[in-house]
Motif scaffolding. Structure first.
Motif, PDB file in Angstrom:
ATOM      1  N   THR A 114       0.856  -1.195   0.000  1.00  0.00           N
ATOM      2  CA  THR A 114       0.000   0.000   0.000  1.00  0.00           C
ATOM      3  C   THR A 114       0.888   1.239   0.000  1.00  0.00           C
ATOM      4  OG1 THR A 114      -0.063  -0.135   2.413  1.00  0.00           O
ATOM      5  CG2 THR A 114      -1.954  -1.052   1.227  1.00  0.00           C
ATOM      6  N   LEU A 115       0.366   2.333  -0.530  1.00  0.00           N
ATOM      7  CA  LEU A 115       1.113   3.591  -0.523  1.00  0.00           C
ATOM      8  C   LEU A 115       0.851   4.301   0.801  1.00  0.00           C
ATOM      9  CD1 LEU A 115       2.836   5.706  -1.979  1.00  0.00           C
ATOM     10  CD2 LEU A 115       0.732   6.673  -2.905  1.00  0.00           C
ATOM     11  N   VAL A 116       1.901   4.536   1.554  1.00  0.00           N
ATOM     12  CA  VAL A 116       1.768   5.196   2.861  1.00  0.00           C
ATOM     13  C   VAL A 116       2.004   6.697   2.680  1.00  0.00           C
ATOM     14  CG1 VAL A 116       2.699   5.318   5.206  1.00  0.00           C
ATOM     15  CG2 VAL A 116       2.582   3.115   4.032  1.00  0.00           C
ATOM     16  N   THR A 117       1.046   7.494   3.098  1.00  0.00           N
ATOM     17  CA  THR A 117       1.194   8.959   2.960  1.00  0.00           C
ATOM     18  C   THR A 117       0.851   9.665   4.276  1.00  0.00           C
ATOM     19  OG1 THR A 117      -1.068   9.188   2.189  1.00  0.00           O
ATOM     20  CG2 THR A 117       0.601   8.915   0.487  1.00  0.00           C
ATOM     21  N   THR A 118       0.737   8.879   5.345  1.00  0.00           N
ATOM     22  CA  THR A 118       0.337   9.461   6.636  1.00  0.00           C
ATOM     23  C   THR A 118       1.483   9.339   7.649  1.00  0.00           C
ATOM     24  OG1 THR A 118      -0.604   7.337   7.206  1.00  0.00           O
ATOM     25  CG2 THR A 118      -2.126   8.991   6.351  1.00  0.00           C
ATOM     26  N   GLY A 119       1.285   9.882   8.840  1.00  0.00           N
ATOM     27  CA  GLY A 119       2.338   9.849   9.861  1.00  0.00           C
ATOM     28  C   GLY A 119       3.512  10.694   9.395  1.00  0.00           C
ATOM     29  N   VAL A 120       4.734  10.190   9.585  1.00  0.00           N
ATOM     30  CA  VAL A 120       5.896  10.968   9.120  1.00  0.00           C
ATOM     31  C   VAL A 120       5.941  11.043   7.593  1.00  0.00           C
ATOM     32  CG1 VAL A 120       7.560  10.973  11.022  1.00  0.00           C
ATOM     33  CG2 VAL A 120       7.308   8.927   9.640  1.00  0.00           C
ATOM     34  N   TYR A 121       5.226  10.118   6.928  1.00  0.00           N
ATOM     35  CA  TYR A 121       5.182  10.146   5.454  1.00  0.00           C
ATOM     36  C   TYR A 121       4.299  11.284   4.935  1.00  0.00           C
ATOM     37  CZ  TYR A 121       8.087   6.109   5.144  1.00  0.00           C
ATOM     38  OH  TYR A 121       9.185   5.285   5.232  1.00  0.00           O
ATOM     39  N   ALA A 122       3.596  11.983   5.825  1.00  0.00           N
ATOM     40  CA  ALA A 122       2.854  13.175   5.403  1.00  0.00           C
ATOM     41  C   ALA A 122       3.791  14.386   5.362  1.00  0.00           C
ATOM     42  CB  ALA A 122       1.696  13.439   6.365  1.00  0.00           C
ATOM     43  N   MET A 123       4.908  14.299   6.056  1.00  0.00           N
ATOM     44  CA  MET A 123       5.842  15.444   6.134  1.00  0.00           C
ATOM     45  C   MET A 123       6.824  15.446   4.968  1.00  0.00           C
ATOM     46  SD  MET A 123       6.710  16.043  10.102  1.00  0.00           S
ATOM     47  CE  MET A 123       7.050  14.430  10.724  1.00  0.00           C
ATOM     48  N   VAL A 124       7.411  14.297   4.681  1.00  0.00           N
ATOM     49  CA  VAL A 124       8.321  14.138   3.527  1.00  0.00           C
ATOM     50  C   VAL A 124       8.073  12.750   2.951  1.00  0.00           C
ATOM     51  CG1 VAL A 124      10.240  15.685   4.165  1.00  0.00           C
ATOM     52  CG2 VAL A 124      10.150  13.379   5.126  1.00  0.00           C
ATOM     53  N   ARG A 125       8.517  12.510   1.689  1.00  0.00           N
ATOM     54  CA  ARG A 125       8.228  11.194   1.119  1.00  0.00           C
ATOM     55  C   ARG A 125       9.347  10.187   1.322  1.00  0.00           C
ATOM     56  NH1 ARG A 125       8.578  14.837  -3.193  1.00  0.00           N
ATOM     57  NH2 ARG A 125      10.080  14.312  -4.814  1.00  0.00           N
ATOM     58  N   HIS A 126      10.498  10.616   1.866  1.00  0.00           N
ATOM     59  CA  HIS A 126      11.568   9.655   2.180  1.00  0.00           C
ATOM     60  C   HIS A 126      12.091   9.875   3.596  1.00  0.00           C
ATOM     61  CE1 HIS A 126      11.589   8.328  -1.964  1.00  0.00           C
ATOM     62  NE2 HIS A 126      11.698   9.579  -2.366  1.00  0.00           N
ATOM     63  N   ALA A 187       8.068  17.192   0.017  1.00  0.00           N
ATOM     64  CA  ALA A 187       9.482  17.268  -0.377  1.00  0.00           C
ATOM     65  C   ALA A 187      10.101  15.890  -0.150  1.00  0.00           C
ATOM     66  CB  ALA A 187      10.198  18.319   0.460  1.00  0.00           C
ATOM     67  N   ARG A 188      11.348  15.712  -0.627  1.00  0.00           N
ATOM     68  CA  ARG A 188      11.967  14.389  -0.477  1.00  0.00           C
ATOM     69  C   ARG A 188      12.383  14.094   0.955  1.00  0.00           C
ATOM     70  NH1 ARG A 188      15.482  14.085  -6.023  1.00  0.00           N
ATOM     71  NH2 ARG A 188      14.123  12.616  -7.097  1.00  0.00           N
ATOM     72  N   ILE A 189      13.244  14.949   1.525  1.00  0.00           N
ATOM     73  CA  ILE A 189      13.788  14.604   2.851  1.00  0.00           C
ATOM     74  C   ILE A 189      13.718  15.738   3.882  1.00  0.00           C
ATOM     75  CG2 ILE A 189      15.333  12.705   2.201  1.00  0.00           C
ATOM     76  CD1 ILE A 189      17.599  14.765   1.963  1.00  0.00           C
ATOM     77  N   ILE A 190      13.585  17.005   3.397  1.00  0.00           N
ATOM     78  CA  ILE A 190      13.490  18.131   4.344  1.00  0.00           C
ATOM     79  C   ILE A 190      12.192  18.874   4.032  1.00  0.00           C
ATOM     80  CG2 ILE A 190      14.621  20.209   5.256  1.00  0.00           C
ATOM     81  CD1 ILE A 190      17.228  19.199   3.917  1.00  0.00           C
ATOM     82  N   PRO A 191      11.247  18.889   4.984  1.00  0.00           N
ATOM     83  CA  PRO A 191       9.942  19.511   4.702  1.00  0.00           C
ATOM     84  C   PRO A 191      10.081  20.901   4.093  1.00  0.00           C
ATOM     85  CG  PRO A 191       9.937  18.501   6.865  1.00  0.00           C
ATOM     86  CD  PRO A 191      11.351  18.405   6.362  1.00  0.00           C
ATOM     87  N   GLY A 192       9.435  21.117   2.957  1.00  0.00           N
ATOM     88  CA  GLY A 192       9.383  22.435   2.334  1.00  0.00           C
ATOM     89  C   GLY A 192      10.664  22.879   1.640  1.00  0.00           C
ATOM     90  N   ILE A 193      11.744  22.086   1.732  1.00  0.00           N
ATOM     91  CA  ILE A 193      13.022  22.548   1.186  1.00  0.00           C
ATOM     92  C   ILE A 193      13.535  21.648   0.055  1.00  0.00           C
ATOM     93  CG2 ILE A 193      15.475  22.963   1.726  1.00  0.00           C
ATOM     94  CD1 ILE A 193      14.513  23.948   4.474  1.00  0.00           C
ATOM     95  N   TYR A 194      13.695  20.359   0.334  1.00  0.00           N
ATOM     96  CA  TYR A 194      14.184  19.441  -0.709  1.00  0.00           C
ATOM     97  C   TYR A 194      13.540  18.068  -0.552  1.00  0.00           C
ATOM     98  CZ  TYR A 194      17.110  16.198  -3.281  1.00  0.00           C
ATOM     99  OH  TYR A 194      17.545  15.194  -4.133  1.00  0.00           O
TER     100      TYR A 194
END
Ligand code: SAH
Length: 194
Positions: A114-126, A187-194
């Protein structure tokens, strides 16, 4: 704070991280893989990361090589390293909890992925890779050596930049627009930045 204590703290965090991974590793072995993008390239990338975050610093701790690259310990950096490593462990705990059975050490899609987009995965995708960057940063802060300290940044950097685009392509192939829209929101690893 002495150099020896700083090194012991680095090792202790490594052991805690390993213990945290035992359960996800076991679960991962029990969950069948539906598709895998593993191969020689992934093997080499994982090797680079393992060398930088594990083998090089362990050689440094065990036989004090390369001694010529030592510099005097800076206590405030070591204390900062403890804080960064604590954040790293927290993030690993959260990412494993949120990813659940979808986790793999390499590029795999599991049965009933399943695609997880919640919890910490809501903040960044990696977020797990954010955790590895923190681990590599803590290594720089805790090991007063110009080779063993930065080795983790280089080793994990090779894995990250060699893998992340392929991982996202794999997720797009599996989840299509759902993943594309997730990419637009995060963002990939830093919320709002990269
Ligand atoms: N890149 C992610 C996950 C690392 S584990 C992170 O840094 O947190 C690698 C595996 O996680 C990949 O094989 C992929 O199948 C899976 N994965 C990556 N992102 C995911 C997501 N948002 N939901 C579910 N599985 C994901």
């Amino acid at each position: 704070m002495t150099a020896t204590l700083s090194k012991i703290i680095w090792l202790a965090f490594g052991v805690l991280w390993y213990v945290l991974r035992l359960h996800p590793e076991r679960r991962s072995r029990q969950t069948p893989v539906r598709y895998s993008a593993r191969g020689a390239r992934e093997f080499a990338l994982l090797g680079a990361s393992l060398a930088g975050l594990g083998i090089v610093p362990c050689i440094y701790l065990a036989v004090h090589f390369p001694r010529f690259a030592d510099y005097p310990v800076v206590p405030v950096l070591s204390y900062l390293g403890i804080v960064v490593d604590l954040a790293c462990l927290w993030l690993f705990h959260r990412t494993h909890r949120d990813l659940g059975h979808n986790w793999s050490v390499s590029l795999d899609l599991r049965e009933r992925h399943t695609l997880v987009t919640t919890g910490v995965y809501a903040m960044v995708r990696h977020p797990m890779y954010s955790g590895f960057w923190l681990m590599a940063l803590a290594q720089v802060l805790l090991l007063p050596n110009w080779v063993a300290g930065p080795a983790g940044l280089i080793g994990f950097g090779i894995l990250f930049f060699g893998r992340v685009r392929r991982e996202e392509e794999m997720m797009i192939a599996a989840f299509g627009d759902e993943y594309r829209s997730y990419m637009r929101r995060t963002a990939r690893i830093i919320p709002g930045i990269y």
